[in-house]
Structures are given as structure tokens and as C-alpha cells.
Design a protein around this motif. Structure first.
Motif, PDB file in Angstrom:
ATOM      1  N   GLU A  98       0.816  -1.224   0.000  1.00  0.00           N
ATOM      2  CA  GLU A  98       0.000   0.000   0.000  1.00  0.00           C
ATOM      3  C   GLU A  98       0.845   1.267   0.000  1.00  0.00           C
ATOM      4  N   HIS A  99       2.143   1.153   0.286  1.00  0.00           N
ATOM      5  CA  HIS A  99       3.015   2.337   0.326  1.00  0.00           C
ATOM      6  C   HIS A  99       3.843   2.529  -0.935  1.00  0.00           C
ATOM      7  N   PHE A 100       3.722   1.610  -1.906  1.00  0.00           N
ATOM      8  CA  PHE A 100       4.696   1.591  -2.996  1.00  0.00           C
ATOM      9  C   PHE A 100       4.672   2.822  -3.909  1.00  0.00           C
ATOM     10  N   GLU A 101       3.563   3.570  -3.950  1.00  0.00           N
ATOM     11  CA  GLU A 101       3.585   4.809  -4.750  1.00  0.00           C
ATOM     12  C   GLU A 101       4.517   5.848  -4.124  1.00  0.00           C
ATOM     13  N   GLN A 102       4.726   5.710  -2.825  1.00  0.00           N
ATOM     14  CA  GLN A 102       5.541   6.701  -2.114  1.00  0.00           C
ATOM     15  C   GLN A 102       6.887   6.161  -1.641  1.00  0.00           C
ATOM     16  N   LEU A 103       6.870   4.929  -1.159  1.00  0.00           N
ATOM     17  CA  LEU A 103       8.065   4.371  -0.524  1.00  0.00           C
ATOM     18  C   LEU A 103       8.238   2.906  -0.899  1.00  0.00           C
ATOM     19  N   SER A 104       9.472   2.497  -1.104  1.00  0.00           N
ATOM     20  CA  SER A 104       9.735   1.071  -1.290  1.00  0.00           C
ATOM     21  C   SER A 104       9.797   0.411   0.085  1.00  0.00           C
ATOM     22  N   ALA A 105       9.759  -0.912   0.095  1.00  0.00           N
ATOM     23  CA  ALA A 105       9.871  -1.642   1.365  1.00  0.00           C
ATOM     24  C   ALA A 105      11.182  -1.305   2.062  1.00  0.00           C
ATOM     25  N   GLU A 106      12.245  -1.161   1.268  1.00  0.00           N
ATOM     26  CA  GLU A 106      13.565  -0.871   1.847  1.00  0.00           C
ATOM     27  C   GLU A 106      13.610   0.521   2.472  1.00  0.00           C
ATOM     28  N   GLU A 107      12.850   1.451   1.893  1.00  0.00           N
ATOM     29  CA  GLU A 107      12.815   2.804   2.458  1.00  0.00           C
ATOM     30  C   GLU A 107      11.956   2.860   3.720  1.00  0.00           C
ATOM     31  N   LEU A 108      10.990   1.976   3.798  1.00  0.00           N
ATOM     32  CA  LEU A 108      10.011   1.993   4.884  1.00  0.00           C
ATOM     33  C   LEU A 108      10.570   1.505   6.225  1.00  0.00           C
ATOM     34  N   ALA A 109      11.437   0.498   6.167  1.00  0.00           N
ATOM     35  CA  ALA A 109      11.929  -0.119   7.409  1.00  0.00           C
ATOM     36  C   ALA A 109      13.201  -0.896   7.121  1.00  0.00           C
ATOM     37  N   ASP A 110      13.857  -1.333   8.180  1.00  0.00           N
ATOM     38  CA  ASP A 110      14.936  -2.308   8.032  1.00  0.00           C
ATOM     39  C   ASP A 110      14.300  -3.688   8.092  1.00  0.00           C
ATOM     40  N   TRP A 111      14.831  -4.601   7.329  1.00  0.00           N
ATOM     41  CA  TRP A 111      14.278  -5.959   7.272  1.00  0.00           C
ATOM     42  C   TRP A 111      15.401  -6.933   7.563  1.00  0.00           C
ATOM     43  N   GLN A 112      15.233  -7.731   8.586  1.00  0.00           N
ATOM     44  CA  GLN A 112      16.272  -8.679   8.969  1.00  0.00           C
ATOM     45  C   GLN A 112      15.747 -10.097   8.747  1.00  0.00           C
ATOM     46  N   ALA A 113      16.218 -10.708   7.664  1.00  0.00           N
ATOM     47  CA  ALA A 113      15.723 -12.031   7.273  1.00  0.00           C
ATOM     48  C   ALA A 113      16.701 -13.111   7.705  1.00  0.00           C
ATOM     49  N   ALA A 114      16.185 -14.205   8.230  1.00  0.00           N
ATOM     50  CA  ALA A 114      17.047 -15.303   8.672  1.00  0.00           C
ATOM     51  C   ALA A 114      16.522 -16.628   8.124  1.00  0.00           C
ATOM     52  N   GLU A 115      17.449 -17.441   7.627  1.00  0.00           N
ATOM     53  CA  GLU A 115      17.102 -18.808   7.231  1.00  0.00           C
ATOM     54  C   GLU A 115      16.956 -19.646   8.499  1.00  0.00           C
ATOM     55  N   CYS A 116      16.270 -20.775   8.402  1.00  0.00           N
ATOM     56  CA  CYS A 116      16.218 -21.693   9.533  1.00  0.00           C
ATOM     57  C   CYS A 116      17.649 -22.163   9.839  1.00  0.00           C
TER      58      CYS A 116
END
Ligand SMILES: [Zn+2]
Length: 231
Positions: A98-116
């Protein structure tokens, strides 16, 4: 913070299933941010911690995430969303679209992804490791360990009863499992989890009101909204 499910948060006004981790009474990590949880965090603590763990992309576990991330960013408080790699990908692609017209996901927050099998550092010397649940949406439970690698807290997130998952998670000092009063293909049932109940084990996600908990299921360790567990 709450014990509700998707339907019970909307139709019965329950806050969705979620937990706040506190150290010295200070919140430092939120676990799941579904429907109604954002308001409850604001009412209880007045602010959001930077770290937000999301177990899966169902609305009762991630529904409030897009608004909270956007408002917190505007306030100069950039959140850090922690989750299993594929869950983070779904959140970045679909949940915050819903934010993509204004902000990318990367601009919106930090994302910390982990594999099992991969450890992600949390505050206070803790680390989290994700374990797959079996659910109608890709969902991951977790174990949080202290600096000595001792398992302090575990949570199945939404999952049916899986012996391997439960055996790993049951080693933690506090083990929180998802169960419902009636059998269901994607959640454990109260009767099924009874053999796993011992000191330090609690049931979340049951979607029952405090009144129902006290009167219909008083023999079960059902967590109540706003209940605090010290350990
Ligand atoms: Zn779910």
C-alpha cells in the motif's frame, strides 16, 4: 498483548495474538503486529520498540504492520522487522504494498531475514532462531536463547501440532503454543496439546474472552490479554 485470531479480532473485538518482550519493565521487542495490536501497544507502552518479529503474513499477525512502519518512520523511528527469509519476502512484496507509490519496502523499514538454522541477534545478548510450523500460510515459530545459548522463550506461532517442532520448543523455560478449543486442520486443539502441558507452558491464539477463559477452561494455561510472565 492479545490472544485473538483473525475473526475474533474483528467480530469480537479481541486484540490479535501477540507478545511484548520486556527487560527491566522496558519493552524491547514485539512479537507479531496483527489487527488491533498497534492500538494496544500505544495504550500500554506509548511507543513501539525498534525490533518487531513477524511470524507470518496473516492479518492477525501482520495486519497493523504497514501503518505502524509508516507512522514510526515519519516520526524518525525506523523499525527493524525480523522474520524467516520467505516470510520477510512476503511482507516486503505484499503486506506493505500500500506504500509503494511513495516508498519502497527498503525505504520503509529495516528488514532482517534469517534462514532456519541461522541465529539473529536481539537486544540484551539474546538471539532468535526460526523453526517451520505447519499452517494455512507459511509460518515460523522460534526459540529465543540467551548468551549462554540456553533456550529462554519459544513460540510455535500459528501451527498444528508437530512433534519435532514441539520437542525443540519444549526445551525453553517458557514455551508458548498455539491451540484452539476445537480441532482444526491448521491449529492444534486443546485436547491434543494436553500431554505437552507442564510448568512454563502456555496457550495463545485461542480466541477466547477473559470471561470464557475463567469459566469454561480454567484447568488450561490459557494466556490472557495483558498477562505478564516473569522468568
Ligand atoms: Zn495464521
Amino acid at each position: 498483548m492479545g490472544t485473538g485470531a483473525g475473526a475474533s479480532s474483528i467480530y469480537d473485538g479481541l486484540v490479535s495474538s501477540s507478545l511484548m518482550l520486556l527487560a527491566d519493565h522496558q519493552p524491547f521487542c514485539l512479537v507479531d503486529l496483527g489487527l488491533g495490536v498497534g492500538r494496544e501497544v500505544v495504550k500500554t507502552f506509548g511507543e513501539f520498540p525498534r525490533d518487531i518479529i513477524i511470524t507470518h503474513n496473516h492479518s492477525d499477525h501482520a495486519g497493523d504492520l504497514p501503518v505502524v512502519l509508516r507512522v514510526e518512520l515519519a516520526k524518525g523511528h525506523r523499525c527493524n522487522v525480523i522474520g524467516q527469509t520467505q516470510v520477510i519476502e512476503r511482507l516486503k512484496t505484499h503486506r506493505v504494498a500500500e506504500h509503494f507509490e511513495q516508498l519502497s519496502a527498503e525505504e520503509l523499514a529495516d528488514w532482517q531475514a534469517a534462514e532456519c538454522g541461522e541465529l539473529t541477534a536481539l537486544q540484551h545478548g539474546l538471539s532468535i532462531e526460526f523453526y517451520p510450523g505447519v499452517h494455512s500460510e507459511l509460518s515460523y515459530g522460534f526459540v529465543i536463547r540467551d548468551h549462554n545459548h540456553h533456550p529462554r522463550l519459544s513460540y510455535t506461532a500459528d501451527s498444528r501440532l508437530e512433534d519435532a517442532l514441539y520437542e525443540t520448543l519444549a526445551k525453553a523455560d517458557v514455551f508458548i503454543l498455539d491451540a484452539r478449543s476445537k480441532p482444526n486442520a491448521w491449529h492444534a486443539a486443546f485436547d491434543e496439546v494436553k500431554p505437552w502441558l507442564k510448568k512454563g507452558v502456555y496457550i495463545l491464539g485461542h480466541g477466547l474472552s477473559s470471561q470464557q477463559i475463567d469459566h469454561a477452561f480454567e484447568e488450561l494455561p490459557l494466556l490472557k490479554p495483558q498477562q505478564r510472565i516473569a522468568f
